[in-house]
Write a protein that holds these residues in place. Structure first.
Motif, PDB file in Angstrom:
ATOM      1  N   ARG A 200     -37.450  94.298 -39.258  1.00  0.00           N
ATOM      2  CA  ARG A 200     -36.720  93.973 -38.034  1.00  0.00           C
ATOM      3  C   ARG A 200     -37.095  92.578 -37.524  1.00  0.00           C
ATOM      4  NH1 ARG A 200     -34.491  98.242 -33.593  1.00  0.00           N
ATOM      5  NH2 ARG A 200     -33.889  99.280 -35.515  1.00  0.00           N
ATOM      6  N   ARG A 201     -38.384  92.252 -37.594  1.00  0.00           N
ATOM      7  CA  ARG A 201     -38.813  90.915 -37.143  1.00  0.00           C
ATOM      8  C   ARG A 201     -38.192  89.823 -38.003  1.00  0.00           C
ATOM      9  NH1 ARG A 201     -43.998  93.345 -36.464  1.00  0.00           N
ATOM     10  NH2 ARG A 201     -44.685  92.552 -38.471  1.00  0.00           N
ATOM     11  N   GLN A 204     -34.523  89.519 -37.327  1.00  0.00           N
ATOM     12  CA  GLN A 204     -34.316  88.894 -36.016  1.00  0.00           C
ATOM     13  C   GLN A 204     -34.503  87.377 -36.120  1.00  0.00           C
ATOM     14  OE1 GLN A 204     -37.082  90.888 -33.374  1.00  0.00           O
ATOM     15  NE2 GLN A 204     -35.586  92.441 -32.742  1.00  0.00           N
ATOM     16  N   GLU A 205     -35.514  86.947 -36.872  1.00  0.00           N
ATOM     17  CA  GLU A 205     -35.778  85.514 -37.018  1.00  0.00           C
ATOM     18  C   GLU A 205     -34.670  84.818 -37.812  1.00  0.00           C
ATOM     19  OE1 GLU A 205     -40.484  86.527 -37.049  1.00  0.00           O
ATOM     20  OE2 GLU A 205     -39.801  85.046 -38.541  1.00  0.00           O
ATOM     21  N   ALA A 207     -31.664  85.664 -38.143  1.00  0.00           N
ATOM     22  CA  ALA A 207     -30.383  85.719 -37.432  1.00  0.00           C
ATOM     23  C   ALA A 207     -30.068  84.388 -36.750  1.00  0.00           C
ATOM     24  CB  ALA A 207     -30.400  86.862 -36.416  1.00  0.00           C
ATOM     25  N   ASN A 216     -26.651  93.947 -35.752  1.00  0.00           N
ATOM     26  CA  ASN A 216     -26.990  95.208 -35.098  1.00  0.00           C
ATOM     27  C   ASN A 216     -28.167  95.854 -35.818  1.00  0.00           C
ATOM     28  OD1 ASN A 216     -24.719  95.630 -33.104  1.00  0.00           O
ATOM     29  ND2 ASN A 216     -23.592  95.212 -34.992  1.00  0.00           N
ATOM     30  N   TYR A 217     -28.914  96.651 -35.080  1.00  0.00           N
ATOM     31  CA  TYR A 217     -30.078  97.315 -35.642  1.00  0.00           C
ATOM     32  C   TYR A 217     -29.933  98.810 -35.416  1.00  0.00           C
ATOM     33  CZ  TYR A 217     -31.790  92.547 -35.264  1.00  0.00           C
ATOM     34  OH  TYR A 217     -31.912  91.192 -35.374  1.00  0.00           O
TER      35      TYR A 217
ATOM     36  N   LEU B  81     -36.049  96.833 -29.398  1.00  0.00           N
ATOM     37  CA  LEU B  81     -35.753  95.427 -29.679  1.00  0.00           C
ATOM     38  C   LEU B  81     -37.011  94.577 -29.814  1.00  0.00           C
ATOM     39  CD1 LEU B  81     -32.689  94.980 -27.300  1.00  0.00           C
ATOM     40  CD2 LEU B  81     -32.696  95.282 -29.792  1.00  0.00           C
ATOM     41  N   ASP B  82     -38.170  95.183 -29.607  1.00  0.00           N
ATOM     42  CA  ASP B  82     -39.410  94.426 -29.708  1.00  0.00           C
ATOM     43  C   ASP B  82     -40.320  95.013 -30.789  1.00  0.00           C
ATOM     44  OD1 ASP B  82     -41.715  93.033 -29.468  1.00  0.00           O
ATOM     45  OD2 ASP B  82     -42.292  93.863 -27.510  1.00  0.00           O
TER      46      ASP B  82
END
Ligand SMILES: [Mg+2]
Ligand SMILES: [Mg+2]
Lengths: 355, 355
Positions: A200-201, A204-205, A207, A216-217, B81-82
């Protein structure tokens, strides 16, 4: 174009479906003036029987010297029922993916209009579905350290990911999304798993580099539900190895049969194309195995080398076969005598004489 | 009967749905002359906000001294989200399951005739589906060692199982199968995972003690497909923690809404009852959360203590609400003003004055 293609038919229905895909590639070569050469090699249970090794050195060499690999399926019931077996057919496929570093697996999930009625899902739910699943293929729990205690009473598997492993498949998925509907969904279990939080990290980066892509997650348990309730919400799905395995097989219910789902496995130096279905041992040599997943894998192969017209013609032929009910029993309740070979023959004929 | 019930509403829609289940239990107590006392406690994000701990010691104590626990849901979007957050709501639920050793999670999947039309699956496919999922709940990858490298670039999770952990949930599943259609399906990934092979060996061995139960073995990717294609083939499904999480949420599409699926978590000394859905934060306090999963969890609680007539009455009330379309918007396209509370009120009224 000259292409040297390694053919690994494998076990169960692998050889019969792969034979149809080879037939189709040969027809393409003749009609478009290409030179495709084919080198066969053993893998899986058939390789164990002959060499006591599911991935003999000779097979690796054949694959390494080829421009592309066409893979059938592996697995055998006797191994499924023997959890003590140390040498297993599936090791052949896993080691092949790892050896050739085929890190990015791409699985299109497309609802064909002619097949909407075959799905166990309601027509309105699935019409228009077009999903591309990007599955990481050479890491995660399938490749992590395994442990079995001496007394056979404790066993474990490790799911490990590195940033680099995630980044390469994620970049490919983002790029694919850019050329499609600009939507990417990461499927993970970040509320519980450390490896998922790394996914996820990283996503996110990355993106930030693809500002036009909506990201979306979602968690794997939720995704398994949403994929059925509303498949049309998805464009590109990006996920780790095992979640991709589960979701893509589940997604076959949208298409109507697992016998239709093709895949491409892409590495930096090698590429492999294979149906997502397994060896389906009990159907072996009955003429009932659907060759379309293998044939569509061949179409992905053509496309990979920029042979877009050729790939389109194969896809047109496949769609024609679906429209005319020239399909194996998994899709057919109109005719009951359409065998694996007949489907291949029809598609070959169509390539030779398109309407 | 006297029952001391710990109520852990949790986060998001947890409190509003749990309130309806408590209302129903109170109506049952009055009408059947039982004495149910309720002790509330915090868990999840709401506990983090107050105590910086998703499972405060006081909550554990409340649970340990109770006869049964009624659980709502946990989770909050800000944590989702974190991926760097060290303290997370889900830890509260996982630690609670572990602390109380709630090793066996039971999830019924029943297709209600009145809701067949709500499912994204075709009616003929699902009518008559009645599956009991036995999910191991206190081990596997959700509880295995986690690792994150100092540079945050490598992460891993361990999926570990012992024979004992498998045996206790397997025995319960076999016994359940004996009293049902005598069919048990083990879902694993034994062709790839060492921990799955341990599951398969243990279940193969135990099967000898239950000769009247037909045992099938299938891989998780295949099961995710078969569950949709032909859910009626399953009676009891036995599986490890994460696979059970995925399959049961997927199975909610058979029932028509995840807002209908209840579960019981059984340990040797403690029992907990909870809907399988999550906190669904964005629906909080809008009156749209379906309370039926929580109310049916209360029915499972009653049944656990042998209060079968009471449980039946709750189920009859639920079915009546479905028949009369007294349902929240996830199931209702007839009336648009039926709130969470109204559904609870209707079920309470039915218990007070059954037709
Ligand atoms: Mg698979
Ligand atoms: Mg879940």
């Amino acid at each position: 174009m000259k292409l040297n293609i390694a053919v690994l038919p494998g076990d169960g229905i692998g050889p019969e479906v792969t034979a149809q895909a080879v037939k189709v590639l040969k027809a393409i070569a003749i009609n478009f003036d290409h030179v495709f050469t084919f080198s066969n090699a053993l893998v899986g249970a058939s390789a164990i029987e002959k060499f006591n090794d599911p991935l003999p050195e000779a097979t690796i060499e054949t694959c390494k010297s080829a421009d592309a690999i066409l893979f059938g399926a592996i697995g055998k019931t006797s191994y499924d029922l023997d959890p003590y077996a140390k040498i297993r057919p599936e090791q052949g496929l896993l080691r092949l993916r790892k050896t050739l570093d085929l890190h990015t697996n791409i699985r299109p999930v497309i609802a064909y209009d002619d097949l909407l009625i075959k799905s166990s899902l309601k027509k309105t739910q699935i019409k228009g579905t077009n999903i591309l699943i990007y599955r990481e293929l050479t890491s995660g729990i399938y490749f992590g350290d395994k442990y079995l205690s001496e007394d056979n009473n404790t066993a474990s598997d490790v799911c490990k990911y590195t940033r680099e492993e995630i980044e390469r498949v994620a970049h490919s998925a983002f790029k694919a999304a850019q050329s499609r509907k600009q939507k990417l969904t990461l499927v993970d279990k970040a509320n519980v798993l450390e490896s998922s939080r790394l996914w996820r990290r990283v996503v996110q980066e990355l993106a930030a580099q693809y500002p036009n892509v909506e990201v979306n997650y979602t968690y794997i348990d939720n995704a398994a539900m949403e994929l059925i309730i509303n498949p049309k919400q998805f464009d590109v799905i990006l996920t780790e190895n095992m979640f991709g395995d589960i979701l893509s097989e589940e997604a076959s219910v949208i298409v109507g049969s697992i016998g239709l789902l093709a895949s491409a496995s892409i590495g930096d130096n090698h590429v492999m194309f294979e149906p997502i279905h397994g060896a389906y041992t009990k159907a072996t040599n009955k003429g009932i195995a659907n060759p379309i997943a293998s044939i569509l894998s061949a179409a992905m192969l053509l496309e990979h080398f920029g042979l877009d017209d050729e790939a389109s013609l194969v896809r047109d032929a496949v769609e024609k076969s679906l429209t005319l009910h020239i399909t194996t029993p998994d899709l057919n309740n109109k005719y009951d005598n359409i065998t694996t070979t007949k489907v291949g023959d029809f598609i070959e004929d169509f390539i030779n004489n398109p309407d």
